[in-house]
Scaffold this motif. Structure first.
Motif, PDB file in Angstrom:
ATOM      1  N   UNK A  33       0.814  -1.036   0.034  1.00 44.59           N
ATOM      2  CA  UNK A  33       0.085   0.015   0.137  1.00 44.59           C
ATOM      3  C   UNK A  33       0.896   1.294   0.014  1.00 44.59           C
ATOM      4  N   UNK A  34       0.283   2.547  -0.362  1.00 44.01           N
ATOM      5  CA  UNK A  34       1.050   3.731  -0.457  1.00 44.01           C
ATOM      6  C   UNK A  34       0.509   4.456   0.690  1.00 44.01           C
ATOM      7  N   UNK A  35       1.312   5.400   0.847  1.00 41.01           N
ATOM      8  CA  UNK A  35       1.207   6.372   1.859  1.00 41.01           C
ATOM      9  C   UNK A  35      -0.291   7.227   1.736  1.00 41.01           C
ATOM     10  N   UNK A  36      -1.023   7.129   0.735  1.00 40.75           N
ATOM     11  CA  UNK A  36      -2.181   7.804   0.354  1.00 40.75           C
ATOM     12  C   UNK A  36      -3.412   6.808   0.831  1.00 40.75           C
ATOM     13  N   UNK A  37      -3.179   5.610   1.494  1.00 44.76           N
ATOM     14  CA  UNK A  37      -4.220   4.871   2.272  1.00 44.76           C
ATOM     15  C   UNK A  37      -4.303   5.107   3.627  1.00 44.76           C
ATOM     16  N   UNK A  38      -5.474   6.183   3.796  1.00 42.87           N
ATOM     17  CA  UNK A  38      -5.246   6.503   5.246  1.00 42.87           C
ATOM     18  C   UNK A  38      -5.765   5.685   6.326  1.00 42.87           C
ATOM     19  N   UNK A  39      -6.393   4.564   6.033  1.00 38.63           N
ATOM     20  CA  UNK A  39      -6.731   3.711   7.118  1.00 38.63           C
ATOM     21  C   UNK A  39      -5.473   2.946   7.848  1.00 38.63           C
ATOM     22  N   UNK A  40      -4.574   2.614   6.934  1.00 36.46           N
ATOM     23  CA  UNK A  40      -3.497   2.175   7.463  1.00 36.46           C
ATOM     24  C   UNK A  40      -2.726   2.906   8.246  1.00 36.46           C
ATOM     25  N   UNK A  41      -2.391   4.067   7.690  1.00 31.26           N
ATOM     26  CA  UNK A  41      -1.488   5.157   8.331  1.00 31.26           C
ATOM     27  C   UNK A  41      -2.011   6.025   9.427  1.00 31.26           C
ATOM     28  N   UNK A  42      -3.205   6.054   9.582  1.00 34.16           N
ATOM     29  CA  UNK A  42      -3.820   6.833  10.730  1.00 34.16           C
ATOM     30  C   UNK A  42      -3.726   5.633  11.665  1.00 34.16           C
ATOM     31  N   UNK A  43      -4.133   4.445  11.490  1.00 37.03           N
ATOM     32  CA  UNK A  43      -4.062   3.370  12.583  1.00 37.03           C
ATOM     33  C   UNK A  43      -2.601   3.323  13.243  1.00 37.03           C
ATOM     34  N   UNK A  44      -1.749   3.292  12.202  1.00 31.78           N
ATOM     35  CA  UNK A  44      -0.248   3.133  12.707  1.00 31.78           C
ATOM     36  C   UNK A  44       0.257   4.116  13.626  1.00 31.78           C
ATOM     37  N   UNK A  45       0.027   5.298  13.184  1.00 34.20           N
ATOM     38  CA  UNK A  45       0.300   6.461  13.977  1.00 34.20           C
ATOM     39  C   UNK A  45      -0.323   6.408  15.336  1.00 34.20           C
ATOM     40  N   UNK A  46      -1.237   5.817  15.352  1.00 31.15           N
ATOM     41  CA  UNK A  46      -1.702   5.789  16.890  1.00 31.15           C
ATOM     42  C   UNK A  46      -1.072   4.625  17.649  1.00 31.15           C
ATOM     43  N   UNK A  47      -0.540   3.519  17.147  1.00 34.44           N
ATOM     44  CA  UNK A  47       0.001   2.621  17.629  1.00 34.44           C
ATOM     45  C   UNK A  47       1.330   2.713  17.841  1.00 34.44           C
ATOM     46  N   UNK A  48       2.066   3.414  16.945  1.00 35.65           N
ATOM     47  CA  UNK A  48       3.612   3.313  16.858  1.00 35.65           C
ATOM     48  C   UNK A  48       3.982   4.464  18.085  1.00 35.65           C
ATOM     49  N   UNK A  49       3.636   4.497  19.263  1.00 34.12           N
ATOM     50  CA  UNK A  49       3.964   5.447  20.004  1.00 34.12           C
ATOM     51  C   UNK A  49       4.921   4.727  21.043  1.00 34.12           C
ATOM     52  N   UNK A  50       6.046   5.358  21.632  1.00 34.90           N
ATOM     53  CA  UNK A  50       7.019   4.551  22.518  1.00 34.90           C
ATOM     54  C   UNK A  50       6.192   4.062  23.681  1.00 34.90           C
ATOM     55  N   UNK A  51       6.661   2.853  24.112  1.00 36.38           N
ATOM     56  CA  UNK A  51       5.959   2.026  25.281  1.00 36.38           C
ATOM     57  C   UNK A  51       6.145   3.126  26.815  1.00 36.38           C
ATOM     58  N   UNK A  52       4.931   2.989  27.456  1.00 37.63           N
ATOM     59  CA  UNK A  52       4.934   3.763  28.752  1.00 37.63           C
ATOM     60  C   UNK A  52       6.215   3.948  29.310  1.00 37.63           C
ATOM     61  N   UNK A  53       6.746   4.762  30.235  1.00 34.74           N
ATOM     62  CA  UNK A  53       8.157   5.049  30.816  1.00 34.74           C
ATOM     63  C   UNK A  53       7.825   3.899  31.956  1.00 34.74           C
ATOM     64  N   UNK A  54       9.151   3.487  32.558  1.00 37.97           N
ATOM     65  CA  UNK A  54       9.242   2.467  33.516  1.00 37.97           C
ATOM     66  C   UNK A  54       9.226   3.052  34.782  1.00 37.97           C
ATOM     67  N   UNK A  55       8.743   2.299  35.841  1.00 37.72           N
ATOM     68  CA  UNK A  55       8.757   3.069  36.945  1.00 37.72           C
ATOM     69  C   UNK A  55      10.359   3.245  37.227  1.00 37.72           C
ATOM     70  N   UNK A  56      10.459   4.576  37.910  1.00 41.13           N
ATOM     71  CA  UNK A  56      11.870   4.880  38.177  1.00 41.13           C
ATOM     72  C   UNK A  56      12.067   4.669  40.075  1.00 41.13           C
TER      73      UNK A  56
END
Length: 191
Positions: free
Chosen positions: A160-183
């Motif tokens: 798929x290309x960057x023009x397919x909004x279904x995939x790329x909007x969803x990926x942006x919401x899941x591609x976040x860094x994991x929550x910080x570990x307790x310090x």
């Protein structure tokens, strides 16, 4: 491997779509299973003798959520077990299972390549289970639309290309860094 112009019901039967945390198993030659992947992985596993096969779709290799929870089903460790158990319950034999893996793209420039982690996990898991990987396509930087016929093992992929909004909007919401570990007190936290 052939390409797929669009996901449609073809002349052979019906199409079942799965999303993150889902899987489908079938022994019906008229069924195709589809999904859309970015950094996620889909394992397509079948028993070529019994003619039963299926596909899963997972988001991350492992996590702390309960295996039977909605969040837990999105982890590879749980998704792989659920798919294999469903295949065995439908008449497949573990010693005859073969797999194709798709997905695991590096969708964004990040410090953590979730797609590569997912693909490495899937290969390790299948190897540990004694399941041979006979094909597929992982890595790269493009999302994929996959269609898989579980009784024959035939698979089609369309990048798929960057023009397919279904995939790329969803990926942006899941591609976040994991929550910080307790310090712990006195530890240094880098950010």
């Amino acid at each position: 491997m052939t390409t797929l112009a669009q996901t449609v019901v073809d002349a052979r039967g019906r199409t079942l779509h799965i999303g993150q945390g889902e899987h489908q198993v079938s022994s019906d030659p008229g069924v195709a299973i589809t999904t859309i992947l970015g950094s996620c992985i889909a394992a397509c596993i079948r028993d070529p003798v019994s003619g039963v096969g299926g596909m899963n779709h997972f988001l991350l290799p492992e996590g702390d959520a309960a295996a039977d929870s909605e969040a837990g089903r999105r982890y590879g460790v749980n998704a792989m077990e659920r798919l294999i158990n469903s295949l065995l319950a439908a008449g497949a034999r573990r010693d005859r299972l073969e797999a194709k893996l798709f997905g695991g793209a590096s969708m964004f420039d990040r410090l953590r390549n979730i797609g590569a982690e997912n693909a490495a996990f899937a290969h390790r898991f299948l190897s540990a289970e004694g399941i041979t990987v006979v094909g597929g396509d992982t890595g790269g930087d493009k999302a994929r639309r996959i269609r898989y016929w579980p009784t024959t093992g035939q698979a089609q992929q369309k990048l798929l290309t960057d023009n397919d909004p279904v995939v790329f909007v969803r990926e942006r919401t899941i591609a976040v860094a994991p929550p910080p570990m307790a310090v712990a007190s006195g530890d240094l936290e880098l950010f």
